[in-house]
Design a protein around this motif. Structure first.
Motif, PDB file in Angstrom:
ATOM      1  N   ARG A  45       0.835  -1.210   0.000  1.00 37.24           N
ATOM      2  CA  ARG A  45       0.000   0.000   0.000  1.00 37.24           C
ATOM      3  C   ARG A  45       0.864   1.253   0.000  1.00 37.24           C
ATOM      4  N   LEU A  46       1.973   1.219   0.724  1.00 30.71           N
ATOM      5  CA  LEU A  46       2.863   2.375   0.746  1.00 30.71           C
ATOM      6  C   LEU A  46       3.444   2.623  -0.641  1.00 30.71           C
ATOM      7  N   ARG A  47       3.816   1.556  -1.336  1.00 31.75           N
ATOM      8  CA  ARG A  47       4.327   1.723  -2.710  1.00 31.75           C
ATOM      9  C   ARG A  47       3.267   2.339  -3.614  1.00 31.75           C
ATOM     10  N   GLU A  48       2.009   1.939  -3.437  1.00 32.34           N
ATOM     11  CA  GLU A  48       0.915   2.517  -4.229  1.00 32.34           C
ATOM     12  C   GLU A  48       0.807   4.018  -3.980  1.00 32.34           C
ATOM     13  N   MET A  49       0.938   4.412  -2.739  1.00 33.07           N
ATOM     14  CA  MET A  49       0.866   5.835  -2.399  1.00 33.07           C
ATOM     15  C   MET A  49       1.992   6.615  -3.080  1.00 33.07           C
ATOM     16  N   LEU A  50       3.181   6.056  -3.046  1.00 37.70           N
ATOM     17  CA  LEU A  50       4.332   6.730  -3.662  1.00 37.70           C
ATOM     18  C   LEU A  50       4.167   6.795  -5.179  1.00 37.70           C
ATOM     19  N   GLU A  51       3.703   5.720  -5.766  1.00 38.06           N
ATOM     20  CA  GLU A  51       3.502   5.702  -7.221  1.00 38.06           C
ATOM     21  C   GLU A  51       2.402   6.669  -7.642  1.00 38.06           C
ATOM     22  N   GLY A  52       1.438   6.901  -6.770  1.00 37.33           N
ATOM     23  CA  GLY A  52       0.333   7.796  -7.104  1.00 37.33           C
ATOM     24  C   GLY A  52       0.615   9.264  -6.832  1.00 37.33           C
ATOM     25  N   PHE A  53       1.776   9.551  -6.253  1.00 37.69           N
ATOM     26  CA  PHE A  53       2.089  10.938  -5.881  1.00 37.69           C
ATOM     27  C   PHE A  53       2.022  11.918  -7.055  1.00 37.69           C
ATOM     28  N   PRO A  54       2.604  11.598  -8.234  1.00 34.35           N
ATOM     29  CA  PRO A  54       2.594  12.587  -9.321  1.00 34.35           C
ATOM     30  C   PRO A  54       1.193  13.057  -9.710  1.00 34.35           C
ATOM     31  N   ALA A  55       0.200  12.182  -9.562  1.00 30.61           N
ATOM     32  CA  ALA A  55      -1.171  12.541  -9.950  1.00 30.61           C
ATOM     33  C   ALA A  55      -1.972  13.131  -8.790  1.00 30.61           C
ATOM     34  N   SER A  56      -1.381  13.172  -7.607  1.00 34.89           N
ATOM     35  CA  SER A  56      -2.088  13.694  -6.442  1.00 34.89           C
ATOM     36  C   SER A  56      -2.073  15.220  -6.454  1.00 34.89           C
ATOM     37  N   GLN A  57      -2.915  15.799  -5.624  1.00 30.60           N
ATOM     38  CA  GLN A  57      -2.972  17.262  -5.545  1.00 30.60           C
ATOM     39  C   GLN A  57      -1.616  17.844  -5.178  1.00 30.60           C
ATOM     40  N   ARG A  58      -0.961  17.243  -4.182  1.00 27.81           N
ATOM     41  CA  ARG A  58       0.357  17.739  -3.769  1.00 27.81           C
ATOM     42  C   ARG A  58       1.384  17.506  -4.872  1.00 27.81           C
ATOM     43  N   GLY A  59       1.291  16.363  -5.529  1.00 29.17           N
ATOM     44  CA  GLY A  59       2.223  16.054  -6.613  1.00 29.17           C
ATOM     45  C   GLY A  59       2.122  17.042  -7.762  1.00 29.17           C
ATOM     46  N   ILE A  60       0.906  17.463  -8.069  1.00 33.01           N
ATOM     47  CA  ILE A  60       0.693  18.427  -9.152  1.00 33.01           C
ATOM     48  C   ILE A  60       1.279  19.791  -8.765  1.00 33.01           C
ATOM     49  N   VAL A  61       1.086  20.177  -7.494  1.00 37.34           N
ATOM     50  CA  VAL A  61       1.667  21.440  -7.007  1.00 37.34           C
ATOM     51  C   VAL A  61       3.190  21.401  -7.126  1.00 37.34           C
ATOM     52  N   VAL A  62       3.779  20.292  -6.717  1.00 33.92           N
ATOM     53  CA  VAL A  62       5.237  20.148  -6.767  1.00 33.92           C
ATOM     54  C   VAL A  62       5.737  20.180  -8.205  1.00 33.92           C
ATOM     55  N   ALA A  63       5.070  19.434  -9.088  1.00 36.75           N
ATOM     56  CA  ALA A  63       5.495  19.380 -10.481  1.00 36.75           C
ATOM     57  C   ALA A  63       5.379  20.749 -11.135  1.00 36.75           C
ATOM     58  N   ARG A  64       4.318  21.464 -10.824  1.00 31.16           N
ATOM     59  CA  ARG A  64       4.126  22.789 -11.407  1.00 31.16           C
ATOM     60  C   ARG A  64       5.230  23.749 -10.936  1.00 31.16           C
ATOM     61  N   ALA A  65       5.497  23.708  -9.624  1.00 28.48           N
ATOM     62  CA  ALA A  65       6.546  24.593  -9.077  1.00 28.48           C
ATOM     63  C   ALA A  65       7.903  24.269  -9.645  1.00 28.48           C
ATOM     64  N   ARG A  66       8.220  23.000  -9.776  1.00 28.37           N
ATOM     65  CA  ARG A  66       9.520  22.614 -10.290  1.00 28.37           C
ATOM     66  C   ARG A  66       9.624  22.856 -11.780  1.00 28.37           C
ATOM     67  N   GLY A  67       8.504  22.733 -12.482  1.00 25.47           N
ATOM     68  CA  GLY A  67       8.521  23.014 -13.913  1.00 25.47           C
ATOM     69  C   GLY A  67       8.754  24.483 -14.186  1.00 25.47           C
ATOM     70  N   GLU A  68       8.103  25.339 -13.407  1.00 25.01           N
ATOM     71  CA  GLU A  68       8.291  26.780 -13.547  1.00 25.01           C
ATOM     72  C   GLU A  68       9.719  27.170 -13.189  1.00 25.01           C
ATOM     73  N   ALA A  69      10.260  26.491 -12.163  1.00 24.56           N
ATOM     74  CA  ALA A  69      11.610  26.823 -11.706  1.00 24.56           C
ATOM     75  C   ALA A  69      12.657  26.486 -12.747  1.00 24.56           C
ATOM     76  N   SER A  70      12.357  25.428 -13.531  1.00 20.63           N
ATOM     77  CA  SER A  70      13.336  24.998 -14.532  1.00 20.63           C
ATOM     78  C   SER A  70      13.045  25.556 -15.909  1.00 20.63           C
ATOM     79  N   GLY A  71      11.995  26.387 -15.992  1.00 23.66           N
ATOM     80  CA  GLY A  71      11.681  27.009 -17.268  1.00 23.66           C
ATOM     81  C   GLY A  71      10.848  26.123 -18.190  1.00 23.66           C
ATOM     82  N   GLN A  72      10.338  25.001 -17.620  1.00 27.53           N
ATOM     83  CA  GLN A  72       9.522  24.119 -18.436  1.00 27.53           C
ATOM     84  C   GLN A  72       8.079  24.586 -18.375  1.00 27.53           C
ATOM     85  N   VAL A  73       7.301  24.123 -19.335  1.00 26.26           N
ATOM     86  CA  VAL A  73       5.879  24.474 -19.358  1.00 26.26           C
ATOM     87  C   VAL A  73       5.104  23.470 -18.535  1.00 26.26           C
TER      88      VAL A  73
END
Length: 234
Positions: free
Chosen positions: A206-234
């Motif tokens: 179950r813990l592995r499922e949680m980690l694998e699901g992080f990118p699609a989670s609300q927090r994961g999306i916030v992190v990806a957006r922030a890191r994408g902006e920081a690196s100049g990605q869209v």
């Protein structure tokens, strides 16, 4: 020192609050030599540490004598850690950002980096591994089980050095939990407050499922957006 058989024998803990005390007791029960430094003089915590099989010490002694050091103090105090004394040491970051105790700190809540990476940047030359941070101290106290026990709970580990991660995985197993590898140190953000795995008291699958699901989670999306902006990605 390159042997794969390297194991932690003396575990240091910096922080003698609830989490630090629980981890010290579990480690002492598992046969480790445990030395603990609190925020004051060792004499203040010596009786309590003796009662759980550990020894009270100064931060300097912990840094000098321990094979690995667990950080179990408020995250906001990480800059007070002795970077030079911990150089070359395996440091297990069990800290989390709590605004109630750390204050409102934009540097500790920036989604572009994990808090363990901030700790690593301060502890130049140390080997920081994120672990023992996402499960509450009461669950750690109650849920420790021998290897192979039905329903044994899991602890996630994030780190950049395979040998250091393996040493922490062996420790986690000895403390009574199944180790689950989350990825590099930057993946420690998946174990912080706001992520599904934070507070998780679950089995390894179950813990592995949680980690694998992080990118699609609300927090994961916030992190990806922030890191994408920081690196100049869209």
């Amino acid at each position: 020192m390159g042997s794969e058989a390297r194991r932690i024998q003396t575990l240091g803990v910096i922080g003698a609050g609830r989490l630090g005390t629980v981890l010290a007791r579990l480690a002492a029960s598992a046969g480790y030599r445990v030395i603990v430094a609190g925020s004051g003089a060792p004499a203040l915590i010596a009786p309590a540490m003796r009662a759980i099989g550990a020894t009270a010490a100064t931060v300097a002694t912990v840094a000098a004598e321990a094979d690995a050091v667990v950080l179990a103090l408020p995250l906001g105090q990480y800059r007070m850690l002795p970077a030079e004394a911990l150089r070359g040491t395996l440091v297990i970051d069990a800290m989390n950002y709590w605004w109630a105790s750390d204050g409102i700190r934009d540097d500790l809540s920036d989604p572009r980096t994990s808090t363990s990476e901030l700790v690593q940047a301060h502890l130049v030359g140390a080997h920081v591994v994120k672990a023992l941070s996402h499960m509450g101290y009461q669950d750690l106290e109650d849920e420790a089980r021998p290897p192979g026990s039905p329903g044994r709970k899991a602890i996630a580990i994030a780190g950049d050095d395979a040998q250091q991660v393996a040493m922490v995985a062996a420790l986690v197993n000895d403390l009574g939990f199944d180790p689950v590898l989350a990825g590099p140190l930057s993946a420690g953000i998946m174990l912080e407050p706001g992520a599904e795995a934070f507070g998780a008291d679950v089995e390894a699958a179950r813990l592995r499922e949680m980690l694998e699901g992080f990118p699609a989670s609300q927090r994961g999306i916030v992190v990806a957006r922030a890191r994408g902006e920081a690196s100049g990605q869209v």
